[in-house]
Motif scaffolding. Structure first.
Motif, PDB file in Angstrom:
ATOM      1  N   CYS A  93       0.809  -1.236   0.000  1.00 45.79           N
ATOM      2  CA  CYS A  93       0.000   0.000   0.000  1.00 45.79           C
ATOM      3  C   CYS A  93       0.834   1.275   0.000  1.00 45.79           C
ATOM      4  CB  CYS A  93      -0.973  -0.020   1.176  1.00 45.79           C
ATOM      5  SG  CYS A  93      -0.233   0.458   2.759  1.00 45.79           S
ATOM      6  N   HIS A  95       1.544   3.237   2.387  1.00 43.90           N
ATOM      7  CA  HIS A  95       1.224   4.261   3.382  1.00 43.90           C
ATOM      8  C   HIS A  95       0.929   3.707   4.770  1.00 43.90           C
ATOM      9  CE1 HIS A  95      -2.939   3.113   2.795  1.00 43.90           C
ATOM     10  NE2 HIS A  95      -2.786   3.286   1.502  1.00 43.90           N
ATOM     11  N   CYS A  96       0.910   2.389   4.944  1.00 45.00           N
ATOM     12  CA  CYS A  96       0.654   1.848   6.286  1.00 45.00           C
ATOM     13  C   CYS A  96       1.924   2.008   7.135  1.00 45.00           C
ATOM     14  CB  CYS A  96       0.223   0.384   6.214  1.00 45.00           C
ATOM     15  SG  CYS A  96       1.562  -0.765   5.843  1.00 45.00           S
ATOM     16  N   CYS A  99       4.820  -0.200   5.664  1.00 49.92           N
ATOM     17  CA  CYS A  99       5.420   0.362   4.448  1.00 49.92           C
ATOM     18  C   CYS A  99       6.218   1.624   4.788  1.00 49.92           C
ATOM     19  CB  CYS A  99       4.342   0.693   3.419  1.00 49.92           C
ATOM     20  SG  CYS A  99       3.662  -0.744   2.573  1.00 49.92           S
TER      21      CYS A  99
HETATM   22 ZN   LIG Z   1       1.498  -1.027   3.525  1.00 48.58          ZN
END
Ligand SMILES: [Zn+2]
Ligand SMILES: [Zn+2]
Length: 335
Positions: A93, A95-96, A99
């Motif tokens: 993703c 943006h988690c 990440c």
């Molecule tokens: Zn992520």
């Protein structure tokens, strides 16, 4: 343009030629013209729907080496014509928490290259640019594919758990993953012990960098290495006598399992307490760790041991992986 792949259409079926229209290229995606694709045991498991997440028609292949031939407008760090690799993950993703911390391989939304999308047993494959890693020119391109799944699976724990060159380490299993672990750990500087249920693999293990060899079915031989190892990397996917391996660890030692063992693990806990020992697992590695592994391979002239087979012999290669359990990787090559 149609993509030409090999797919199975039902559980346990044979691979057959399969063409599909890939649709529009995503803004952050790249399109790779496949040159080589390694065959991983996970391709077999997915073909047989062992993990209940296979969608048919199913195109395996997640150890890709090839050339970028197209890219989306938001891809700035890669160029067409560049040789790259793609492994188990094809996107995350970005943006988690994971990440953002550089642990993209722990992203809850990470998408597998062959999970719900068509993989690298094809003339072309697509992925998010984040997970497409440039291949250093020093590394043999025909042998590099397996680094992107099997290789990073055994390299990542060395980095995550700060294995030191002065450590004495063990590697359980001398197959696709284990043989790469032996090469990495030998080059890392460790004193390496290979454990295998096949005594016939001793010579191969030593040639791959093992300093010692233990026949793992011999209880007395296992007993002899008690209390001697700082780190043991288990690469097999079968249940073992885990307590014997915990006993092989020195205080503060770690048994790290990257094989999909059926488990559960029945561990005697007193030795874990008294020796302050750990048992752990991990999935693959982040894009940055993959790049680090590739630089390490380039510096030490390391590559997986492979046997290259033409793409149209893919069914034969699948059968051999299952029956022969070779101590190297089979890699498919486009003609
Ligand atoms: Zn992520
Ligand atoms: Zn794999």
């Amino acid at each position: 343009m149609e993509f030409n792949a090999y797919a199975v259409t039902e559980t346990g079926g044979k691979l057959k030629p399969f063409s599909f229209e890939p649709g529009e290229l995503g803004e952050r995606e790249v399109q790779i013209r496949v040159e080589y694709c390694g065959i991983c045991h996970s391709d077999l498991s997915m073909t047989n729907n062992e993990w209940n997440m296979t969608q048919y028609p199913f195109v395996p292949g997640h150890e890709v080496v090839g050339i970028i031939e197209d890219k989306g407008p938001h891809v700035k760090h890669l160029d067409t014509g560049q040789r790259v690799g793609l492994g188990w993950y094809s996107s995350s993703c970005l943006h988690c928490e994971w990440c953002m911390s550089g642990d993209h391989n722990l992203c809850p939304s990470a998408v597998g290259t062959i999970v719900g999308r068509y993989g690298g047993f094809a003339d072309r494959v697509r992925a998010d640019a984040t997970w497409v890693i440039p291949l250093p020119g020093e590394i043999d391109r025909s042998a590099a594919g397996p680094l992107f799944c099997g290789g990073i699976t055994v390299f990542n724990p060395i980095v995550q758990h700060h294995v030191r060159p002065t450590d004495r380490v063990g590697v359980i299993g001398i197959g696709g993953l284990g043989h790469m672990a032996l090469r990495f750990l030998h080059a890392w500087g460790c004193e390496v012990t290979a454990f295998s249920s096949s005594p016939s693999k001793e010579e191969q293990a030593r040639a791959l960098g093992a300093d010692h060899f233990v026949h793992s079915m011999d209880a007395r031989a296992l007993n002899e290495v008690a209390g001697s190892l700082d780190f043991i990397l288990c690469t097999v996917n079968v249940d073992l006598n885990w307590n014997a391996y915990v006993a092989a660890l020195r205080p503060k030692g770690r048994l790290h399992i990257v094989g999909a063992v059926p488990g559960p693990l029945a561990l005697e806990w007193f030795p874990m307490l008294s020796g302050q020992k750990s048992v752990s697992g991990s999935p693959l590695g982040s894009p940055a760790t993959i790049a680090r592994m590739l630089a390490f391979c380039a510096r030490h002239d390391l590559a997986p041991k492979v046997e290259v087979i033409a793409f149209d012999r893919v069914n034969e290669a699948f059968e051999r992986l299952e029956s022969e359990k070779p101590a190297h990787r089979l890699v498919l090559a486009q003609g």
